[in-house]
Design an enzyme around this catalytic site. Sequence first.
Site, PDB file in Angstrom:
ATOM      1  N   HIS A 182      59.653  68.294  75.151  1.00  0.00           N
ATOM      2  CA  HIS A 182      59.183  66.929  74.860  1.00  0.00           C
ATOM      3  C   HIS A 182      60.392  66.052  74.596  1.00  0.00           C
ATOM      4  CE1 HIS A 182      56.033  64.297  72.531  1.00  0.00           C
ATOM      5  NE2 HIS A 182      56.945  63.554  73.129  1.00  0.00           N
ATOM      6  N   HIS A 222      61.755  62.292  76.205  1.00  0.00           N
ATOM      7  CA  HIS A 222      61.656  61.176  77.165  1.00  0.00           C
ATOM      8  C   HIS A 222      63.084  60.854  77.561  1.00  0.00           C
ATOM      9  CE1 HIS A 222      57.422  60.355  76.054  1.00  0.00           C
ATOM     10  NE2 HIS A 222      57.819  60.889  74.917  1.00  0.00           N
ATOM     11  N   HIS A 236      50.281  62.976  75.638  1.00  0.00           N
ATOM     12  CA  HIS A 236      50.464  62.646  74.229  1.00  0.00           C
ATOM     13  C   HIS A 236      49.065  62.419  73.640  1.00  0.00           C
ATOM     14  CE1 HIS A 236      54.598  62.026  75.289  1.00  0.00           C
ATOM     15  NE2 HIS A 236      54.937  61.491  74.141  1.00  0.00           N
ATOM     16  N   GLU A 293      49.207  61.696  68.014  1.00  0.00           N
ATOM     17  CA  GLU A 293      50.462  61.261  67.369  1.00  0.00           C
ATOM     18  C   GLU A 293      50.061  60.183  66.358  1.00  0.00           C
ATOM     19  OE1 GLU A 293      53.139  59.142  69.990  1.00  0.00           O
ATOM     20  OE2 GLU A 293      54.843  59.294  68.605  1.00  0.00           O
ATOM     21  N   ASP A 316      61.848  64.269  71.316  1.00  0.00           N
ATOM     22  CA  ASP A 316      61.119  63.054  71.696  1.00  0.00           C
ATOM     23  C   ASP A 316      62.051  61.984  72.276  1.00  0.00           C
ATOM     24  OD1 ASP A 316      58.802  61.632  72.120  1.00  0.00           O
ATOM     25  OD2 ASP A 316      58.442  61.125  70.027  1.00  0.00           O
ATOM     26  N   ASP A 317      62.681  61.187  71.414  1.00  0.00           N
ATOM     27  CA  ASP A 317      63.592  60.116  71.860  1.00  0.00           C
ATOM     28  C   ASP A 317      64.854  60.190  70.996  1.00  0.00           C
ATOM     29  OD1 ASP A 317      61.722  58.489  73.734  1.00  0.00           O
ATOM     30  OD2 ASP A 317      60.547  58.805  71.918  1.00  0.00           O
TER      31      ASP A 317
END
Length: 349
Positions: A25, A27, A205, A208, A286-287
């Site tokens: 996961h 991005h 997703h 969340e 994630d980011d």
Amino acid sequence: MITFDAIPREKLPTLLRTAPKAELHIHIEGSLEPELIFKLAQRNGVALAYPSVEALRAAYAFTDLQSFLDIYYAGASVLLKEEDFFDMAWAYFQRAAADNVVHAELFFDPQTHTARGVDIGTVIRGLHHACQRAHAELGISASLILCFLRHLSEDEAIATLNAALPYRHHFIGVGLDSSERGHPPEKFSHVFQQARALGLHVVAHAGEEGPPAYIESALDVLKVERIDHGVRCTESPALVQRLAASRMPLTVCPLSNVKLCVFKHLSQHNLPALLEAGLCAMVNSDDPAYFGGYLNDNLLQTFEALPALGPREAYALLRNSFEASFAPAERKAGWMAKLDRAFEAAAAG
Ligand code: ADE
Ligand code: ZN
């Protein structure tokens, strides 16, 4: 048999850092560091709303998912050419190699780029070349998952999937990201059906910021193989039971959850409860450029904040990362054997 009790807590940080792991996961647009944003802005003559790297970084104070997405999409506006997408992904792979990530499945958001007139082929070719180089030079096996932006319409998602079909062999699956609230998974039932018919993997997703019902419709309507985030499942004991019984993976992102105010502090994260309930959860970034850390930062900070997590949980999380990956079974078995050896060595002193 690994004797977890023989591994002292002091050994955990090194073990977490050096053990092999998969990232499921991430991005790739969320790995764009402010320095690279400024470099690409200059290279491409794109004007930014922030005067400096420091001013941009200072704006990374988010109150929820939407407040992050607004800045994240602005950061991605510097990506125009194939080499920009390559440079972004290559920078990530170098960071990932330092964390001993041996397998990575990268999300990318084509609509963020096609909306600015960038051809989808430019996006996919640049990312694909970086994946090839990661394998050749860093030994990382890497694949791409095309995500649909859920704040846009299903027709736009269908058009995006069709536009990507000439590059079908360059991505292994589709996902669903962006603003969750008000955009339930069932909005995308047809495009996911089409993706499944094409033999693509499907993830979404859910849970969340959205309610447990979104996790249920991702399972029942989209028929996903993994839930991204999914942390709100603990609001429904029946759902937790269902996820545990089916070994449905949850790609959990602890630092992201704190930065986007899903949990106030890492010490309040429900990762220990998810593992205790027998869920196939693992840690992801994630980011990472926006949330304060890459995969090992996520692991180390989470274990530091949560005393309930020890060697047994470390092993479970890393093993789950391989189990939940879309890599071939033989490769998974090879990575798991290496993981076992790392933990056995730590237990042997
Ligand atoms: N796009 C990038 N990061 C995301 C996240 N955490 N949730 C939804 N969409 C995203
Ligand atoms: Zn995400």
